[in-house]
Design a protein around this motif. Sequence first.
Motif, PDB file in Angstrom:
ATOM      1  N   GLN A 182       4.505   8.737  -2.002  1.00  0.00           N
ATOM      2  CA  GLN A 182       5.460   7.759  -1.456  1.00  0.00           C
ATOM      3  C   GLN A 182       6.255   7.139  -2.608  1.00  0.00           C
ATOM      4  O   GLN A 182       5.750   7.005  -3.726  1.00  0.00           O
ATOM      5  CB  GLN A 182       4.692   6.681  -0.684  1.00  0.00           C
TER       6      GLN A 182
ATOM      7  N   ASP B 285      -3.141   7.394  -3.672  1.00  0.00           N
ATOM      8  CA  ASP B 285      -3.044   6.270  -2.737  1.00  0.00           C
ATOM      9  C   ASP B 285      -3.353   5.003  -3.539  1.00  0.00           C
ATOM     10  O   ASP B 285      -4.435   4.899  -4.139  1.00  0.00           O
ATOM     11  CB  ASP B 285      -4.050   6.417  -1.590  1.00  0.00           C
TER      12      ASP B 285
ATOM     13  N   GLU C 188       1.103   5.450  -0.183  1.00  0.00           N
ATOM     14  CA  GLU C 188       0.380   6.716  -0.102  1.00  0.00           C
ATOM     15  C   GLU C 188       0.834   7.619  -1.237  1.00  0.00           C
ATOM     16  O   GLU C 188       1.964   7.491  -1.725  1.00  0.00           O
ATOM     17  CB  GLU C 188       0.665   7.413   1.229  1.00  0.00           C
ATOM     18  N   LYS C 189      -0.019   8.547  -1.617  1.00  0.00           N
ATOM     19  CA  LYS C 189       0.350   9.530  -2.646  1.00  0.00           C
ATOM     20  C   LYS C 189       1.693  10.162  -2.278  1.00  0.00           C
ATOM     21  O   LYS C 189       1.912  10.524  -1.123  1.00  0.00           O
ATOM     22  CB  LYS C 189      -0.740  10.602  -2.757  1.00  0.00           C
TER      23      LYS C 189
ATOM     24  N   PHE D 168       0.856  -1.185   0.000  1.00  0.00           N
ATOM     25  CA  PHE D 168       0.000   0.000   0.000  1.00  0.00           C
ATOM     26  C   PHE D 168       0.893   1.237   0.000  1.00  0.00           C
ATOM     27  O   PHE D 168       1.705   1.410   0.913  1.00  0.00           O
ATOM     28  CB  PHE D 168      -0.933  -0.008   1.219  1.00  0.00           C
TER      29      PHE D 168
ATOM     30  N   GLN E 192      -6.491   2.727  -4.406  1.00  0.00           N
ATOM     31  CA  GLN E 192      -7.000   2.223  -3.119  1.00  0.00           C
ATOM     32  C   GLN E 192      -8.478   2.552  -2.929  1.00  0.00           C
ATOM     33  O   GLN E 192      -9.222   1.777  -2.320  1.00  0.00           O
ATOM     34  CB  GLN E 192      -6.221   2.851  -1.951  1.00  0.00           C
TER      35      GLN E 192
END
Lengths: 202, 202
Positions: B23, B170, B20-21, B18, B43
């Motif tokens: 990342q 995300d 995150e924006k 997963f 997501q």
Amino acid sequence: MNDNLLIKIPPRKSKSIFLEKNQKIKIINTHGTQVVDTWCFNQADIKEFMSMEHNRAVTSSIFPKEGEFLYTNKRQPILYILKDSSPGRHDTLIAACDTYRYKMLGCEEYHDNCTDNLMNTLDNLGFKSIECPSPLNLWMNIPVNIDGEVTFSPPLSTKNDYIIFEAKMDCILIMSVCPMDIVPINGEECIIKEIHYQLLSD
Amino acid sequence: MNDNLLIKIPPRKSKSIFLEKNQKIKIINTHGTQVVDTWCFNQADIKEFMSMEHNRAVTSSIFPKEGEFLYTNKRQPILYILKDSSPGRHDTLIAACDTYRYKMLGCEEYHDNCTDNLMNTLDNLGFKSIECPSPLNLWMNIPVNIDGEVTFSPPLSTKNDYIIFEAKMDCILIMSVCPMDIVPINGEECIIKEIHYQLLSD
């Protein structure tokens, strides 16, 4: 083979045809310049469909050719290309046009598009929530150069070029007369034109 | 950017991450010869995912390159290629391997495959009945000649070549260390080898 009724699909419209195994259909590029986004689903299992990414893997080519099968996402033959009168440049690389595509091209209002044509057609047949598979874009001319760059070019086909498919299972063929009138895939004039098809009898 | 823990994905296995924006993740071809089938899902909406056929249309190329975005089936950027140390030959044309592929290649017993890897991973995350999108096959070398013929060739990458993605929303990144050991996409020796990844901190 005898010719049955010649049926028109108007510009920007789509049509679904239920084909029985071994049935043949002739699709005619009446004006020579029109791209037709084409999908094919197994009647017995809508989740099995003609898949460009599987087809390229099975045939080791980005161009489907006369005398070859077209394969599903289960790598089963679903159509056979009995005859192709054109130079054989049909696209397997490019997604169906959609509202997002036309927005990116500057359209502020709704533009007819092949993805909605497919989804509405499936909806009318009672099938829901199915993703839009990557289409076989009949007569769409997308050359790939040695660096992998693709160009949206006018078709190489000419008036009344045709392709004949033979169904290899009971299937649903869906054709959308591509409404793209901004990039010149439907000819330099960017005018969308009707096509025709006919079911063939042996 | 500081380097966080280096994490291994064993041969033939897959992993979901997963992101995150904004990342960043570095994916390392530890032995240089390994293909990694890669998918990326929004997501917030699992029906929006990185789509090779849409990506080719937006970027006008079959090869994703450093400094470019990768697009979803809604033509939104989902990943950005911040860095690619390899010669940039990643495949966007070929479907993930599956049981049907290995049967066609002569396997009589079950063979690990990337499609099942993806579907089992999605299943474990609680997502059902989603078709397997056409993957971005990292380091998979599939040259296309002028006639449109494709060749299943060994990677052009070398030991420790890496690619860094930055998430643009995300998303869930899923990687499968491709178990193909019959055609030489994972090197002439056809030996499947582990890869590594690490999440990067700014």
